[in-house]
Design an enzyme around this catalytic site. Sequence first.
Site, short mmCIF file in Angstrom:
data_model
loop_
_atom_site.label_atom_id
_atom_site.label_comp_id
_atom_site.label_asym_id
_atom_site.label_seq_id
_atom_site.Cartn_x
_atom_site.Cartn_y
_atom_site.Cartn_z
N ASP A 140 29.94 29.76 39.01
CA ASP A 140 31.17 29.96 38.22
C ASP A 140 30.88 30.55 36.84
OD1 ASP A 140 32.32 28.70 40.39
OD2 ASP A 140 32.34 26.73 39.41
N HIS A 284 32.63 30.04 50.79
CA HIS A 284 31.25 29.64 50.54
C HIS A 284 30.22 30.73 50.83
CE1 HIS A 284 33.32 25.83 50.38
NE2 HIS A 284 32.33 25.42 49.62
O1 F6P Z 1 31.46 25.16 41.33
C1 F6P Z 1 31.07 25.97 42.40
C2 F6P Z 1 32.18 26.06 43.42
O2 F6P Z 1 31.75 26.90 44.46
C3 F6P Z 1 33.53 26.51 42.88
O3 F6P Z 1 33.60 27.89 42.63
C4 F6P Z 1 34.45 26.03 43.97
O4 F6P Z 1 35.75 25.80 43.48
C5 F6P Z 1 33.81 24.73 44.39
O5 F6P Z 1 32.45 24.78 43.97
C6 F6P Z 1 33.86 24.45 45.86
O6 F6P Z 1 33.33 23.19 46.07
P1 F6P Z 1 32.99 22.60 47.50
O7 F6P Z 1 31.71 23.24 47.97
O8 F6P Z 1 32.84 21.15 47.25
O9 F6P Z 1 34.13 22.95 48.40
#
Ligand code: F6P
Length: 384
Positions: A140, A284
């Site tokens: 981020d 992801h």
């Molecule tokens: O902080 C990194 C991040 O990939 C954000 O951009 C996103 O909102 C969040 O983590 C997603 O989290 P998780 O992997 O728990 O779904």
Amino acid sequence: MKTRIGILTAGGDCPGLNAVIRAVGKSASKRGWETVGILNGFEGLLEPVQYRLLDYKDMDGLLLRGGTILGTSNRGRFAAKTGVGQVHQIDPLVIDMAKRNFAELGLRALVVVGGDGTLTIAQQLFEEGLPLVGVPKTIDNDLEATVYTFGFDSAVACATDALDRLHTTAESHNRVMVLEVMGRYAGWIATHSGIAGGGDVILIPEIPFGYDSICAKIDEREAQGKKFTLVVVAEGARERGGDYVTAGPAEKDREVKLGGIGAVVAAEIARRTGKETRVCVLGHLQRGGGPTTFDRMLCTRFGACAVQLVAEGRYGYMVALRPPDIVAVKITEAIGRLRTVPVNGDIVRTARALGISFGDELGKPTVSAGQPPAPHPCPLVPTN
Ligand code: F6P
């Protein structure tokens, strides 16, 4: 008995974690020290203690390997943050157990690799007497005190590649293609990939948008004979006066999960313009795979500097990029406040100069020159 240092990775994974582990392991080994990898984030420091000794040979191939060989976690007994500005004090019994196990492992110091939440935990442990140094990680790029966190460049590369691919379909089908990218409450990934990937509209949390403005940009392109438009939407973007779009109900003791704004924007564009519009949520993919060249360099410099800080006994510090140098800053300088995209900064001005729309008042910045971005009223997670 050799000097021993520990390293752990916590929070969401991202490209470059293993490159940092490698740099720490190699630099420590050069000094004749041993490196112990604590497994599954801070949880590995609690009973049952989970760790592995990292020898020089274990460093092979780590530079380009995605994820983290140590595992990671952003939940469990150490959860210190559930939202921006919200900090829970960690249970003193948990802190005592971690300190006991740290001592039993014979560690001189701990290198903690993570983002805002992880470093918030690290700071609490440091204040309770654990000698540690931090390494700033997050795709981020929203951590204060460092120009870049590692992982960001790799995420931007992924989003830019996605835009290149969406471009060809948009052009072939005369479509509007909407790409939703991550970034939480900061629009760094959207802005950088939007510019690098030739986006026409970039929607970010820092600049609330309006549909009239977005559609005016699409119309303007049509009038110029460009029958397609690329829209990049940060997951934390929101309509002027509107709320963040979240992906499902909030889980206990966790940050609200953003997601879904891309589909909302695409549906409204289609309704208003009548143009065929499609949405792609990158998700992801932005966090997976190996690091870019830039991130490999950054991770390697960060890791080597972290070991240097341990050698100097400078605990409670985080390594940071202040080009052209890697420097040490207090962890407290980095946590507790999001670093967002300056709405009148060079990057936004560059985009505007090229005619990229941020969906605000046609060409008029929502925040007047010199004014800092509004604080982010991030949604609170109910913890009942
Ligand atoms: O902080 C990194 C991040 O990939 C954000 O951009 C996103 O909102 C969040 O983590 C997603 O989290 P998780 O992997 O728990 O779904």
